[in-house]
Design a protein around this motif. Structure first.
Motif, PDB file in Angstrom:
ATOM      1  N   ALA A   2       0.829  -1.207   0.000  1.00  0.00           N
ATOM      2  CA  ALA A   2       0.000   0.000   0.000  1.00  0.00           C
ATOM      3  C   ALA A   2       0.854   1.244   0.000  1.00  0.00           C
ATOM      4  CB  ALA A   2      -0.929  -0.018   1.219  1.00  0.00           C
ATOM      5  N   CYS A   3       1.900   1.235   0.822  1.00  0.00           N
ATOM      6  CA  CYS A   3       2.775   2.414   0.881  1.00  0.00           C
ATOM      7  C   CYS A   3       3.498   2.628  -0.434  1.00  0.00           C
ATOM      8  CB  CYS A   3       3.791   2.237   2.018  1.00  0.00           C
ATOM      9  SG  CYS A   3       3.059   2.363   3.664  1.00  0.00           S
ATOM     10  N   ALA A   4       3.943   1.527  -1.048  1.00  0.00           N
ATOM     11  CA  ALA A   4       4.630   1.659  -2.332  1.00  0.00           C
ATOM     12  C   ALA A   4       3.700   2.215  -3.390  1.00  0.00           C
ATOM     13  CB  ALA A   4       5.172   0.288  -2.767  1.00  0.00           C
ATOM     14  N   ALA A   5       2.482   1.689  -3.418  1.00  0.00           N
ATOM     15  CA  ALA A   5       1.514   2.174  -4.409  1.00  0.00           C
ATOM     16  C   ALA A   5       1.159   3.627  -4.174  1.00  0.00           C
ATOM     17  CB  ALA A   5       0.247   1.311  -4.347  1.00  0.00           C
ATOM     18  N   ALA A   6       0.967   3.990  -2.910  1.00  0.00           N
ATOM     19  CA  ALA A   6       0.614   5.379  -2.620  1.00  0.00           C
ATOM     20  C   ALA A   6       1.756   6.323  -2.936  1.00  0.00           C
ATOM     21  CB  ALA A   6       0.224   5.512  -1.146  1.00  0.00           C
ATOM     22  N   GLY A   7       2.991   5.871  -2.660  1.00  0.00           N
ATOM     23  CA  GLY A   7       4.131   6.718  -2.974  1.00  0.00           C
ATOM     24  C   GLY A   7       4.240   6.974  -4.467  1.00  0.00           C
ATOM     25  N   ALA A   8       4.038   5.910  -5.237  1.00  0.00           N
ATOM     26  CA  ALA A   8       4.085   6.076  -6.690  1.00  0.00           C
ATOM     27  C   ALA A   8       2.940   6.947  -7.186  1.00  0.00           C
ATOM     28  CB  ALA A   8       4.015   4.699  -7.357  1.00  0.00           C
ATOM     29  N   ALA A   9       1.754   6.731  -6.625  1.00  0.00           N
ATOM     30  CA  ALA A   9       0.595   7.531  -7.047  1.00  0.00           C
ATOM     31  C   ALA A   9       0.783   8.993  -6.696  1.00  0.00           C
ATOM     32  CB  ALA A   9      -0.673   7.003  -6.389  1.00  0.00           C
ATOM     33  N   PHE A  10       1.306   9.255  -5.504  1.00  0.00           N
ATOM     34  CA  PHE A  10       1.555  10.641  -5.097  1.00  0.00           C
ATOM     35  C   PHE A  10       2.508  11.320  -6.055  1.00  0.00           C
ATOM     36  CE2 PHE A  10       2.626  14.350  -2.846  1.00  0.00           C
ATOM     37  CZ  PHE A  10       4.002  14.435  -2.803  1.00  0.00           C
ATOM     38  N   SER A  11       3.592  10.620  -6.378  1.00  0.00           N
ATOM     39  CA  SER A  11       4.581  11.217  -7.267  1.00  0.00           C
ATOM     40  C   SER A  11       3.974  11.515  -8.624  1.00  0.00           C
ATOM     41  CB  SER A  11       5.775  10.264  -7.419  1.00  0.00           C
ATOM     42  OG  SER A  11       6.342   9.995  -6.172  1.00  0.00           O
ATOM     43  N   THR A  12       3.259  10.526  -9.175  1.00  0.00           N
ATOM     44  CA  THR A  12       2.679  10.701 -10.502  1.00  0.00           C
ATOM     45  C   THR A  12       1.676  11.834 -10.542  1.00  0.00           C
ATOM     46  OG1 THR A  12       2.952   8.340 -10.925  1.00  0.00           O
ATOM     47  CG2 THR A  12       1.419   9.550 -12.351  1.00  0.00           C
ATOM     48  N   ASN A  13       0.757  11.861  -9.593  1.00  0.00           N
ATOM     49  CA  ASN A  13      -0.308  12.851  -9.628  1.00  0.00           C
ATOM     50  C   ASN A  13       0.187  14.246  -9.287  1.00  0.00           C
ATOM     51  OD1 ASN A  13      -2.990  11.491 -10.159  1.00  0.00           O
ATOM     52  ND2 ASN A  13      -2.125  10.149  -8.626  1.00  0.00           N
ATOM     53  N   SER A  14       1.174  14.351  -8.391  1.00  0.00           N
ATOM     54  CA  SER A  14       1.693  15.678  -8.082  1.00  0.00           C
ATOM     55  C   SER A  14       2.436  16.253  -9.280  1.00  0.00           C
ATOM     56  CB  SER A  14       2.625  15.618  -6.865  1.00  0.00           C
ATOM     57  OG  SER A  14       3.776  14.846  -7.123  1.00  0.00           O
ATOM     58  N   ILE A  15       3.092  15.375 -10.044  1.00  0.00           N
ATOM     59  CA  ILE A  15       3.773  15.822 -11.260  1.00  0.00           C
ATOM     60  C   ILE A  15       2.770  16.372 -12.255  1.00  0.00           C
ATOM     61  CG2 ILE A  15       5.025  14.983 -13.291  1.00  0.00           C
ATOM     62  CD1 ILE A  15       6.356  12.943 -11.359  1.00  0.00           C
ATOM     63  N   LEU A 186       2.332  15.822 -28.079  1.00  0.00           N
ATOM     64  CA  LEU A 186       1.449  14.827 -27.473  1.00  0.00           C
ATOM     65  C   LEU A 186       1.921  14.384 -26.090  1.00  0.00           C
ATOM     66  CD1 LEU A 186       0.707  12.496 -30.538  1.00  0.00           C
ATOM     67  CD2 LEU A 186      -0.716  14.336 -29.613  1.00  0.00           C
ATOM     68  N   ILE A 187       3.087  14.839 -25.654  1.00  0.00           N
ATOM     69  CA  ILE A 187       3.632  14.349 -24.383  1.00  0.00           C
ATOM     70  C   ILE A 187       2.719  14.710 -23.220  1.00  0.00           C
ATOM     71  CG2 ILE A 187       5.528  14.558 -22.742  1.00  0.00           C
ATOM     72  CD1 ILE A 187       7.445  14.827 -25.071  1.00  0.00           C
ATOM     73  N   VAL A 188       2.393  15.998 -23.092  1.00  0.00           N
ATOM     74  CA  VAL A 188       1.570  16.432 -21.955  1.00  0.00           C
ATOM     75  C   VAL A 188       0.171  15.816 -21.997  1.00  0.00           C
ATOM     76  CG1 VAL A 188       0.491  18.414 -20.836  1.00  0.00           C
ATOM     77  CG2 VAL A 188       2.876  18.540 -21.569  1.00  0.00           C
ATOM     78  N   PRO A 189      -0.545  15.846 -23.146  1.00  0.00           N
ATOM     79  CA  PRO A 189      -1.859  15.188 -23.170  1.00  0.00           C
ATOM     80  C   PRO A 189      -1.787  13.702 -22.847  1.00  0.00           C
ATOM     81  CG  PRO A 189      -1.604  16.613 -25.072  1.00  0.00           C
ATOM     82  CD  PRO A 189      -0.271  16.547 -24.417  1.00  0.00           C
ATOM     83  N   ALA A 190      -0.735  13.032 -23.324  1.00  0.00           N
ATOM     84  CA  ALA A 190      -0.607  11.596 -23.073  1.00  0.00           C
ATOM     85  C   ALA A 190      -0.387  11.312 -21.597  1.00  0.00           C
ATOM     86  CB  ALA A 190       0.554  11.029 -23.894  1.00  0.00           C
ATOM     87  N   VAL A 191       0.481  12.085 -20.957  1.00  0.00           N
ATOM     88  CA  VAL A 191       0.751  11.886 -19.532  1.00  0.00           C
ATOM     89  C   VAL A 191      -0.495  12.184 -18.705  1.00  0.00           C
ATOM     90  CG1 VAL A 191       2.087  12.748 -17.568  1.00  0.00           C
ATOM     91  CG2 VAL A 191       3.228  12.279 -19.736  1.00  0.00           C
ATOM     92  N   LEU A 192      -1.191  13.252 -19.045  1.00  0.00           N
ATOM     93  CA  LEU A 192      -2.405  13.599 -18.307  1.00  0.00           C
ATOM     94  C   LEU A 192      -3.481  12.523 -18.469  1.00  0.00           C
ATOM     95  CD1 LEU A 192      -2.679  17.427 -19.061  1.00  0.00           C
ATOM     96  CD2 LEU A 192      -2.011  16.345 -16.918  1.00  0.00           C
ATOM     97  N   THR A 193      -3.620  12.003 -19.694  1.00  0.00           N
ATOM     98  CA  THR A 193      -4.621  10.964 -19.946  1.00  0.00           C
ATOM     99  C   THR A 193      -4.303   9.689 -19.174  1.00  0.00           C
ATOM    100  OG1 THR A 193      -5.021  11.847 -22.164  1.00  0.00           O
ATOM    101  CG2 THR A 193      -5.736   9.593 -21.733  1.00  0.00           C
ATOM    102  N   SER A 194      -3.042   9.269 -19.212  1.00  0.00           N
ATOM    103  CA  SER A 194      -2.666   8.043 -18.500  1.00  0.00           C
ATOM    104  C   SER A 194      -2.778   8.227 -16.992  1.00  0.00           C
ATOM    105  CB  SER A 194      -1.245   7.620 -18.885  1.00  0.00           C
ATOM    106  OG  SER A 194      -0.323   8.665 -18.655  1.00  0.00           O
ATOM    107  N   SER A 195      -2.486   9.418 -16.489  1.00  0.00           N
ATOM    108  CA  SER A 195      -2.634   9.675 -15.056  1.00  0.00           C
ATOM    109  C   SER A 195      -4.097   9.663 -14.639  1.00  0.00           C
ATOM    110  CB  SER A 195      -2.008  11.030 -14.693  1.00  0.00           C
ATOM    111  OG  SER A 195      -0.624  11.019 -14.950  1.00  0.00           O
ATOM    112  N   LEU A 196      -4.970  10.176 -15.525  1.00  0.00           N
ATOM    113  CA  LEU A 196      -6.403  10.098 -15.250  1.00  0.00           C
ATOM    114  C   LEU A 196      -6.850   8.644 -15.171  1.00  0.00           C
ATOM    115  CD1 LEU A 196      -9.184  11.450 -14.944  1.00  0.00           C
ATOM    116  CD2 LEU A 196      -9.370  11.418 -17.447  1.00  0.00           C
ATOM    117  N   GLY A 197      -6.287   7.817 -16.041  1.00  0.00           N
ATOM    118  CA  GLY A 197      -6.594   6.395 -15.987  1.00  0.00           C
ATOM    119  C   GLY A 197      -6.161   5.771 -14.672  1.00  0.00           C
ATOM    120  N   TYR A 198      -4.978   6.167 -14.174  1.00  0.00           N
ATOM    121  CA  TYR A 198      -4.526   5.686 -12.868  1.00  0.00           C
ATOM    122  C   TYR A 198      -5.502   6.114 -11.778  1.00  0.00           C
ATOM    123  CZ  TYR A 198       0.169   3.984 -14.095  1.00  0.00           C
ATOM    124  OH  TYR A 198       1.221   3.263 -14.567  1.00  0.00           O
ATOM    125  N   ALA A 199      -5.981   7.348 -11.892  1.00  0.00           N
ATOM    126  CA  ALA A 199      -6.823   7.898 -10.828  1.00  0.00           C
ATOM    127  C   ALA A 199      -8.178   7.210 -10.743  1.00  0.00           C
ATOM    128  CB  ALA A 199      -7.019   9.401 -11.050  1.00  0.00           C
TER     129      ALA A 199
END
Length: 218
Positions: A2-15, A186-199
């Motif tokens: 859980a901590c590993a997943a949350a750490g990764a999620a925090f990093s990704t979403n804050s970026i 396409l870099i920014v739209p792609a990253v935002l789209t994939s992060s939305l998928g994570y969320a």
């Protein structure tokens, strides 16, 4: 986990939440030493702040799950807390961006190594053909459906391939693919789209599992 997943999620979403901030806002200035991984600079102070915040999110999420008598939903609660925090405080989290991302890359390797070390190699080899067939059918169906419907609605091939990578690989691989192919717009739209998928993917997956797959298997 859980901590590993949350750490990764925090990093990704804050970026991604702070992607509209200026580059000066995400600089890693301040006290503490510096290091780096994968081209990302890690400031000790900012990295420790990111770790502390991630640990706090994990603790709060697990406590809320226990209080609601749903310990199996701790990952979902941690994901929700992470997304809300990164969405509401992008400017405040922007200075942690580079350090959190670099640290997340290292911690994810530790996570993968721990999972791999606990794997049963014999079982993996025995089940490999079935897993390969399952993966082939799933990915072929995904790509065929995406390309077919995408062409029908007039999307370009590069847009569809980026969308496929964002769906399967996530923010890190889709950004690398877009940069390698020279599709920098396409870099920014792609990253935002994939992060939305994570969320939202965690919640959709749990919902489908509870409401569709569980009744089928019972």
């Amino acid at each position: 986990q859980a901590c590993a997943a949350a750490g990764a999620a925090f990093s990704t979403n804050s970026i991604n939440s702070s992607s509209t901030s200026s580059s000066s806002s995400s600089s890693t200035g301040g006290s503490g030493g510096h290091g780096g991984i994968g081209g990302r600079s890690i400031n000790v102070h900012n990295a420790m702040m990111a770790v502390g915040l991630s640990a706090g999110i994990c603790y709060l999420g697990t406590q809320l799950a226990a209080a609601w008598q749903a310990p199996s939903q701790s990952i979902s609660i941690i994901t929700a807390l992470t997304v809300v925090l990164a969405t509401l405080l992008p400017k405040q989290l922007a200075p942690l961006q580079a350090s959190a991302e670099g640290l997340a890359l290292m911690l994810m390797q530790v996570f993968f190594a721990a999972v791999g070390a606990s794997a049963n190699v014999g079982l993996v080899l025995r089940s490999a053909p079935v897993l390969f067939c399952y993966s082939f059918i799933a990915l072929a169906g995904h790509l065929g459906l995406l390309l077919g419907l995408g062409k029908l609605f007039g999307f370009s091939t590069k847009d569809l391939l980026i969308a496929s990578n964002a769906n399967i690989g996530g923010p890190s691989t889709v950004a690398g693919m877009a940069a390698a192919k020279g599709w920098r717009s396409l870099i920014v739209p792609a990253v935002l789209t994939s992060s939305l998928g994570y969320a939202i993917g965690t919640f959709i997956g749990i919902g489908l599992g509870s409401n569709a797959l569980k009744p089928m298997c019972s």
